[in-house]
Write an enzyme that holds these catalytic residues in place. Structure first.
Site, mmCIF file in Angstrom:
data_model
loop_
_atom_site.group_PDB
_atom_site.id
_atom_site.type_symbol
_atom_site.label_atom_id
_atom_site.label_comp_id
_atom_site.label_asym_id
_atom_site.label_seq_id
_atom_site.Cartn_x
_atom_site.Cartn_y
_atom_site.Cartn_z
ATOM 1 N N LYS A 16 -23.693 31.506 24.588
ATOM 2 C CA LYS A 16 -24.707 31.388 23.532
ATOM 3 C C LYS A 16 -24.180 30.504 22.388
ATOM 4 C CE LYS A 16 -26.905 35.822 24.664
ATOM 5 N NZ LYS A 16 -27.393 37.116 24.109
ATOM 6 N N TYR A 56 -36.639 34.832 26.746
ATOM 7 C CA TYR A 56 -36.538 36.233 26.320
ATOM 8 C C TYR A 56 -37.903 36.898 26.181
ATOM 9 C CZ TYR A 56 -31.474 36.309 25.565
ATOM 10 O OH TYR A 56 -30.105 36.327 25.735
ATOM 11 N N ASN A 122 -23.736 38.041 20.395
ATOM 12 C CA ASN A 122 -22.837 38.638 21.383
ATOM 13 C C ASN A 122 -22.308 37.618 22.385
ATOM 14 O OD1 ASN A 122 -25.170 38.282 22.798
ATOM 15 N ND2 ASN A 122 -25.530 40.439 23.216
ATOM 16 N N HIS A 125 -24.495 35.656 27.839
ATOM 17 C CA HIS A 125 -25.602 36.301 28.540
ATOM 18 C C HIS A 125 -25.262 36.424 30.018
ATOM 19 C CE1 HIS A 125 -29.573 37.037 30.255
ATOM 20 N NE2 HIS A 125 -29.321 36.042 31.091
ATOM 21 N N GLU A 136 -34.126 33.527 36.356
ATOM 22 C CA GLU A 136 -33.424 32.780 35.302
ATOM 23 C C GLU A 136 -32.796 31.490 35.836
ATOM 24 O OE1 GLU A 136 -30.750 35.636 33.563
ATOM 25 O OE2 GLU A 136 -32.383 36.785 32.672
HETATM 26 N N1 LIG Z 1 -30.815 45.701 18.357
HETATM 27 C C1 LIG Z 1 -30.686 44.373 18.418
HETATM 28 N N2 LIG Z 1 -30.634 43.637 17.284
HETATM 29 C C2 LIG Z 1 -30.528 42.290 17.340
HETATM 30 N N3 LIG Z 1 -30.459 41.589 18.478
HETATM 31 C C3 LIG Z 1 -30.498 42.270 19.626
HETATM 32 C C4 LIG Z 1 -30.612 43.692 19.660
HETATM 33 N N4 LIG Z 1 -30.625 44.089 20.957
HETATM 34 C C5 LIG Z 1 -30.522 42.965 21.684
HETATM 35 N N5 LIG Z 1 -30.440 41.870 20.892
HETATM 36 C C6 LIG Z 1 -30.317 40.468 21.322
HETATM 37 O O1 LIG Z 1 -31.222 40.247 22.401
HETATM 38 C C7 LIG Z 1 -30.497 39.908 23.584
HETATM 39 C C8 LIG Z 1 -31.193 40.496 24.783
HETATM 40 O O2 LIG Z 1 -31.131 41.885 24.712
HETATM 41 P P1 LIG Z 1 -30.847 42.768 26.014
HETATM 42 O O3 LIG Z 1 -31.199 44.156 25.667
HETATM 43 O O4 LIG Z 1 -31.500 42.107 27.183
HETATM 44 O O5 LIG Z 1 -29.257 42.699 26.088
HETATM 45 P P2 LIG Z 1 -28.315 42.169 27.208
HETATM 46 O O6 LIG Z 1 -28.995 42.251 28.530
HETATM 47 O O7 LIG Z 1 -26.986 42.794 27.073
HETATM 48 O O8 LIG Z 1 -28.179 40.673 26.733
HETATM 49 P P3 LIG Z 1 -28.534 39.359 27.519
HETATM 50 O O9 LIG Z 1 -29.907 39.542 28.119
HETATM 51 O O10 LIG Z 1 -28.496 38.271 26.473
HETATM 52 O O11 LIG Z 1 -27.438 39.240 28.525
HETATM 53 C C9 LIG Z 1 -29.089 40.459 23.335
HETATM 54 O O12 LIG Z 1 -28.113 39.825 24.111
HETATM 55 C C10 LIG Z 1 -28.916 40.194 21.854
HETATM 56 O O13 LIG Z 1 -28.565 38.829 21.595
#
Ligand SMILES: Nc1ncnc2c1ncn2[C@@H]1O[C@H](COP(=O)(O)OP(=O)(O)OP(=O)(O)O)[C@@H](O)[C@H]1O
Length: 157
Positions: A16, A56, A122, A125, A136
């Site tokens: 990211k 997303y 974070n 992805h 994806e």
């Molecule tokens: N509570 C939150 N506050 C802010 N941003 C969030 C929060 N939860 C998720 N995100 C953002 O949205 C992304 C997608 O959320 P998801 O729950 O799918 O997490 P993930 O599957 O671990 O991450 P990714 O899909 O990016 O691998 C997260 O990676 C993060 O960048």
């Protein structure tokens, strides 16, 4: 088998904007290769608002969605297709939990512990299932056939 079908699995990985701008690309790619993933595609790209929103889309009703789109469009990302057996779950295991603060405590050797900041920033992805991986991979690499028969894209001729 001799028919091009392999038992390898593919997943979509992304470094990211905070990972790219923080110069974590080389270190993350080293971890990827050491964990026996094959990097079969990679592309450095800048997501625009529409692309980040579409990627997303499942989170479009969440309160964090506008911030997520701002974050994901804040700089270039490195998108990769990774291949190995159990690629989807092995890559999810390597990156660690969504919240990088928690990752630092519960999964200190994970990639998110290494370079993530919090639950939004974070760093990386990973697809969360084989069906997400397929969607994806197609999202970023339209002509790339996911699932093992990658060499037969010209047979509609
Ligand atoms: N509570 C939150 N506050 C802010 N941003 C969030 C929060 N939860 C998720 N995100 C953002 O949205 C992304 C997608 O959320 P998801 O729950 O799918 O997490 P993930 O599957 O671990 O991450 P990714 O899909 O990016 O691998 C997260 O990676 C993060 O960048």
């Amino acid at each position: 088998l001799g028919n091009g079908v392999s038992s390898e699995e593919r997943t979509l990985a992304m470094i990211k904007p905070d990972g790219v701008s923080g110069n974590y690309t080389d270190e993350i790619k080293r971890i990827v290769v050491e964990a026996s993933f094959n990097i079969v595609k990679e592309m450095l790209t800048q997501l625009d608002k529409d692309t980040a929103s579409a990627f997303y889309d499942e989170h479009s009703s969440r309160s964090f969605f506008p911030d997520l789109v701002t974050y994901m469009t804040s700089g270039p990302v490195l998108v990769m297709v990774l291949e190995k057996r159990n690629a989807v779950s092995d890559w999810r295991g390597l990156i660690g939990p969504t919240d990088a603060q928690r990752a630092k405590i519960s999964h200190p050797h994970s990639i998110r512990a290494l370079c993530g900041k919090n639950s939004q920033k974070n760093c990386v992805h990973g697809s969360d299932s084989t069906s997400s991986a397929e969607r994806e991979i197609k999202f970023f690499f339209k002509d790339f056939v996911s699932g093992g028969i990658a060499s037969q894209q010209h047979d509609e001729l």
